[in-house]
Design a protein around this motif. Structure first.
Motif, PDB file in Angstrom:
ATOM      1  N   ASN A 268       1.120  -1.421  -0.064  1.00  0.00           N
ATOM      2  CA  ASN A 268       0.108  -0.160  -0.142  1.00  0.00           C
ATOM      3  C   ASN A 268       0.816   1.279  -0.423  1.00  0.00           C
ATOM      4  N   TYR A 269       0.829   2.285  -1.268  1.00  0.00           N
ATOM      5  CA  TYR A 269       1.615   3.169  -1.309  1.00  0.00           C
ATOM      6  C   TYR A 269       0.806   4.554  -1.395  1.00  0.00           C
ATOM      7  N   SER A 270      -0.084   4.473  -0.427  1.00  0.00           N
ATOM      8  CA  SER A 270      -0.827   5.508  -0.343  1.00  0.00           C
ATOM      9  C   SER A 270      -1.473   6.455  -1.260  1.00  0.00           C
ATOM     10  N   MET A 271      -1.662   6.148  -2.911  1.00  0.00           N
ATOM     11  CA  MET A 271      -1.416   6.714  -3.906  1.00  0.00           C
ATOM     12  C   MET A 271      -2.911   6.388  -4.887  1.00  0.00           C
ATOM     13  N   GLU A 272      -3.952   6.126  -3.317  1.00  0.00           N
ATOM     14  CA  GLU A 272      -5.516   5.758  -3.511  1.00  0.00           C
ATOM     15  C   GLU A 272      -5.600   4.844  -4.661  1.00  0.00           C
ATOM     16  N   ARG A 273      -6.715   4.996  -5.711  1.00  0.00           N
ATOM     17  CA  ARG A 273      -7.190   3.547  -6.217  1.00  0.00           C
ATOM     18  C   ARG A 273      -5.855   3.249  -7.492  1.00  0.00           C
ATOM     19  N   VAL A 274      -5.657   1.693  -7.953  1.00  0.00           N
ATOM     20  CA  VAL A 274      -4.926   0.623  -8.718  1.00  0.00           C
ATOM     21  C   VAL A 274      -6.242   0.645  -9.717  1.00  0.00           C
ATOM     22  N   TRP A 275      -4.800   1.468 -11.646  1.00  0.00           N
ATOM     23  CA  TRP A 275      -5.647   0.819 -12.301  1.00  0.00           C
ATOM     24  C   TRP A 275      -5.369   0.411 -13.352  1.00  0.00           C
ATOM     25  N   CYS A 276      -3.414   0.021 -13.106  1.00  0.00           N
ATOM     26  CA  CYS A 276      -3.008  -0.963 -13.784  1.00  0.00           C
ATOM     27  C   CYS A 276      -2.206  -1.018 -13.684  1.00  0.00           C
ATOM     28  N   CYS A 277      -1.225  -2.252 -14.367  1.00  0.00           N
ATOM     29  CA  CYS A 277      -0.160  -3.075 -14.242  1.00  0.00           C
ATOM     30  C   CYS A 277       0.734  -3.389 -14.813  1.00  0.00           C
ATOM     31  N   ALA A 278       2.095  -3.389 -15.234  1.00  0.00           N
ATOM     32  CA  ALA A 278       3.025  -3.587 -15.947  1.00  0.00           C
ATOM     33  C   ALA A 278       4.187  -4.856 -15.198  1.00  0.00           C
ATOM     34  N   VAL A 279       4.516  -6.019 -16.155  1.00  0.00           N
ATOM     35  CA  VAL A 279       5.569  -6.857 -16.068  1.00  0.00           C
ATOM     36  C   VAL A 279       6.138  -7.210 -17.326  1.00  0.00           C
ATOM     37  N   MET A 280       7.467  -7.968 -17.096  1.00  0.00           N
ATOM     38  CA  MET A 280       8.289  -7.756 -18.153  1.00  0.00           C
ATOM     39  C   MET A 280       9.445  -8.606 -18.249  1.00  0.00           C
ATOM     40  N   LYS A 281       8.828 -10.175 -18.975  1.00  0.00           N
ATOM     41  CA  LYS A 281      10.093 -11.373 -19.408  1.00  0.00           C
ATOM     42  C   LYS A 281      11.509 -10.881 -18.865  1.00  0.00           C
TER      43      LYS A 281
END
Length: 948
Positions: A268-281
């Protein structure tokens, strides 16, 4: 027990609401698209904003890198897809794509295809090689299509998530779905495919606050993840770690184990709602987009789970699969420094836990896998389970059957032959354990060392240790921290003494067990090992170095992060691996390391035995090491580099070897250096020989004048003039009294104004002819100025005392006498002499003066015609300023007197009694001293050696 995870924030940026994020596969870039219509590119290594694109005034809900084209593709609420070159920020293409908001984009990994989904309930396929033609439309959803993802195991297949509560799986060749997955009670917002192992899984997140794992072959839900309190906005399988990532509008990111589906951690980084994420091989980095900005974190360790035994057998973990390779299958010709080894890989099987560390024991028979809060010991050849148990950390002891485990942050257990021997709770806790000659325990107060035999405290050190490495014999210890490392010497005798005398033991252990002579180096060590007394390591700037005897030697500059696996003495090679599980090797001669180790132990008998086995091309490196240790004589005997040997010979004052090397090289610089050494050693004969071979006329002049060698100075004048060293030739002639040659040199050099003033001062009989040359030269650039120059003979009224100066010149020529340097203190100084009084009654001078007054310039006084022609040819451009007429120029009313170091013009001889007792200076002597100062100033200041 929970998965052991190291989580580090790499980038935090505050901004407007972030709707999508993406990672570049080769550059350290994070792509962020914002609700306000902008797109940002961040460098997550140095936390800087690289580029900003103002796409439109409406939200940009999707953006993706296309690395092979250097593009960024964006989809926004104005229903357009735009393509930009991310190097130039130039817009490459733009077109209307849908009839409603564009929600998601997916780039095909190999073909020139782009998928887009929209609130118009359609999915479209675009081909950029066909000028962005829409080549296929996929229909089937009854609500907004929120996300599309291409299957990494089958690039012809993709899946879509929709607010119609379904997930549909499609093939690129068909406009209708292959099948539909139903199970969520509310709209599905996101999904992702599992890229590791053989599991045909995908995950979905929905507004029902649930994440579901699906088997797309059996079309069933295999697991439901519960824990979020609001809509789930993003989901992902981590490509490198056994993690499932879910992000929600409740502001949290939750991590789950991919095999057990157990909850691991909440972020929890206290930046409100989480909308997206990205990972990479290939990377442990994960990017998240929030209402108030974006953040990038790094999960786990980059260091791969790899190990090598003493015989060259490798074993590593690829996800949960254990693989093996052997160096024996390679020939020595197949191994080249820094190149990937083409190893034959053998699958050993699957591990029950996710390996985070993997390590052979000392004899290579067993290998331990540690992860998920557990350890399992296998046989190295067949991967048969020998023992297991709970452990946050596992280390092998020096005895192959001994090991220790840290089960929690307070206790450590020791085992032998797979049976527990003892356990203890270290003071101040146990945050980590380190293998080696002593059992190291990292505590809240620093680092504590314990005996393996009885767990007695040996020494407590106040240091925040990152790792500990021990040499094979236990004499040396390297302690690394975040930014530096320390080399300590361990004294076992102090431990033995403390057993007999317990008073030597304090609350921090045995005081002198580590020597006070500590070497500290400001380098961050990644991995390392000892070979003899040499510590080999890789550092944070990707260099392969080794430490020996207080010095650091660089073996290679690495092009990527590599981790040391081991050293095989028979091959003289060091082996390293990277996170892609590739193996490379570098040559590191054991004989060199053994020699340096023997030198450090001052065991020169062993060093002399090892020396013949060191190849000649490596001996110079050894010689440099010896030199740094202060053994210059040995270094000179060992080195194979003539340059290095010459430098050592100079430092040691060995002129014989230095002369031999200088004769072989015939280099000017070497002769100069040897001349300096010979001068310091008072070997002036050798110094003169070296200066001659170096053609160092300045040095020869200094040597000759210091020795008072007039013949040498005269010869030097001739040699310097022949070599074109005009200023050295001038000074040499000047100090030997050869004024005519000095004048000739000035004329030949085209320095006629200086020649004229020199003639007026020292050779007045030649002044007229030199002025004629000067007028001819000056007339070419400024005729009026040339006409204003007055000839002393024609305008004798402008030069008072000219006739007297002619007489003084003749008088000094007739009375010049060479005296030994020992007579210098007894001779009157030039400024103390009055030449006018001295030459009174001197008949030869009176007749010469009378003759010159009647006839003017004689034929003997004229400069040779060929010299006049040569001087006229050297026309130096003079400034076009007007020259004052001769009457206004300051002239010398009294004749100037020549004063030399080697030639002294003296008055009539004096008796021995007068020589023994210096007479007080007369008025004439004072005048002569002033004239001497003038002449010296002219000689030293006006004739610059470098600009002749």
């Amino acid at each position: 027990m929970p998965l052991r995870l190291d989580i580090k924030i790499k980038l935090t940026s505050r901004s407007d609401r972030v709707k999508s994020v993406d990672l570049h596969p080769t550059e350290p870039w994070m792509l962020v698209s914002l609700y306000v219509g902008n797109v940002h590119i961040w460098n997550h290594e140095n936390q800087t904003l690289l580029k900003t694109l103002e796409v439109c005034d409406l939200p940009v809900r999707a953006s993706r890198f296309v690395p092979r084209k250097n593009w960024i593709v964006t989809g926004s609420d104005d229903m357009n897809i735009r393509v930009y070159n991310y190097n130039t920020l130039e817009r490459v293409h733009s077109f209307d794509a849908h009839t409603d908001y564009i929600r998601s984009l997916a780039v095909h990994p190999s073909q020139p295809l782009l998928l887009s989904s929209s609130d118009d309930m359609l999915i479209k396929l675009w081909n950029w090689d066909k000028k962005w033609e829409c080549v296929q439309v996929f229909e089937g959803h009854s609500h907004y299509v929120m996300q599309i993802v291409i299957n990494p195991k089958d690039n012809n297949q993709f899946a879509s998530a929709s607010l119609d509560r379904t997930i549909k799986v499609w093939s690129l060749g068909s406009s209708s779905p292959n099948f539909t997955l139903e199970g969520h009670e509310k709209g599905v917002n996101c999904l992702d495919y599992y890229s590791g192992g053989d599991k045909p899984y995908l995950i979905s997140g929905a507004d029902d606050c649930l994440a579901k794992i699906w088997d797309y072959q059996t079309k069933t839900c295999v697991q439901t993840l519960e824990g979020h309190s609001q809509n789930i906005g993003c989901v992902a399988f981590h490509p490198e770690l056994p993690l499932i990532i879910t992000g929600s509008e409740d502001g949290t990111v939750k991590l789950w184990h991919v095999n057990t589906y157990r909850f691991q951690k909440t972020l929890n980084y206290s930046m409100e709602r989480v909308w997206c994420c990205a990972v990479m091989k290939g990377s442990n980095n994960v990017a998240f987009g929030y209402d108030e900005g974006s953040i990038m974190v790094k999960f786990g360790r980059e260091e791969p789970a790899m190990s090598m035994d003493a015989n060259g057998k490798f074993i590593w973990a690829k996800h949960s699969e254990i693989q093996q390779a052997n160096l024996k299958a390679l020939s020595s010709s197949d191994i080249k420094d820094g190149e990937r080894l083409q190893l034959s890989v053998k699958d050993l099987g699957s591990c029950e836990i996710y390996p985070q560390t993997l390590k052979h024991n000392s004899n290579g028979r067993f290998v331990v896998v540690c992860g998920d809060g557990e350890y399992i010991i296998y046989t190295a050849m067949a991967l048969r389970n020998k023992n297991y148990g709970p452990a946050l950390e596992f280390i092998w002891g020096n005895d192959s059957s001994e090991y220790a485990v840290r089960e929690n942050n307070t206790s450590v257990k020791l085992y032998k032959n797979f049976k527990e021997q003892r356990s203890f709770k270290p003071d101040f806790g146990a945050e980590g354990i380190f293998a080696g000659h002593l059992l190291g325990v990292k505590t809240s107060q620093g680092l504590a060392f314990y005996s393996w035999e009885n767990l007695d405290l040996v020494r407590r050190i106040d240091i925040n240790a990152k790792n500990v490495f021990w040499s094979d014999n236990g004499d040396l210890c390297c302690i690394t921290t975040e930014n530096s490392f320390f080399i300590l010497r361990y004294d076992q005798t102090k431990v033995d003494e403390s057993k007999e005398n317990p008073e030597l033991i304090t609350e921090d252990g045995i005081t002198d067990v580590f020597s006070e002579d500590i070497n500290e180096f400001e380098e961050s060590v990644r991995t390392g090992l000892w070979v003899g007394d040499c510590f080999i390591y890789t550092n944070s700037v990707n260099r392969l170095n080794y430490y020996v005897g207080g010095e650091i030697v660089t073996v290679a500059h690495l092009d990527r992060t590599l981790y040391i696996l081991g050293y095989i003495p028979n091959d003289n090679r060091l082996y390293l691996g990277d996170k892609e599980l590739t193996i490379v090797s570098y040559s590191l001669l054991l004989s060199v390391l053994e020699y340096q180790t023997a030198v450090m132990r001052q065991d020169f008998e062993t060093a002399d035995k090892v020396l013949p086995s060191i190849p000649k091309e490596q001996r110079t490196r050894v010689a440099h090491f010896l030199e740094k240790q202060g053994f210059k004589e040995q270094a000179m005997a060992v080195t194979a580099d003539p340059e290095h040997k010459f430098e050592l010979a100079l430092n040691l004052g060995n002129m014989g070897i230095a002369l031999q090397l200088a004769e072989e090289a015939q280099a000017e610089q070497k002769w100069k250096q040897l001349a300096d050494l010979a001068t310091r050693k008072c070997n002036f004969k050798l110094a003169q020989e070296c200066l001659n071979k170096a053609r160092d006329f300045g040095g020869l002049l200094l040597l000759a004048t210091s020795a008072g060698n007039g013949n040498m100075v005269k010869q030097l004048a001739k040699n310097a003039a022949a070599e074109g060293k005009i200023n050295v030739a001038f000074l040499s002639n000047f100090v030997t009294g050869n004024k005519a040659e000095c004048l000739q040199l000035l004329i030949e050099a085209g320095r006629l104004p200086e020649a004229a003033f020199f003639a007026r001062t020292y050779v007045p009989s030649q002044a007229s002819s030199v002025v004629a040359l000067w007028k001819a030269q000056l007339g070419e650039s400024n005729k009026k100025a040339a006409e204003s120059l007055a000839d002393p003979v024609k305008y004798d009224n402008l030069f008072p005392g000219l006739a007297a100066s002619f007489g003084a010149e003749k008088f000094l020529e007739k009375t010049a006498k060479t005296l030994p340097a020992s007579q210098y203190p007894f001779q009157p100084r030039p400024e103390e002499r009055n030449v006018t009084e001295e030459m009174a009654g001197f008949q030869d001078v009176e007749e010469d003066v009378k003759f010159e007054q009647e006839d003017g310039d004689t034929e003997d006084d004229e400069v040779e015609p060929e010299v006049v022609e040569a001087a006229a040819a050297v026309a130096v451009e003079e400034p076009a300023a007007e020259v004052q007429a001769a009457p206004e120029a300051e002239v010398v009313s009294e004749p100037d007197v020549e004063a030399e170091q080697l030639v002294v013009e003296t008055p009539p001889a004096v008796s021995q009694e007068e020589e023994a007792t210096p007479t007080p200076p007369s008025k004439e002597d004072e005048v002569d001293e002033q004239q001497q100062q003038v002449s010296n100033q002219v000689a030293l200041d006006d004739y610059d050696v470098e600009n002749s």
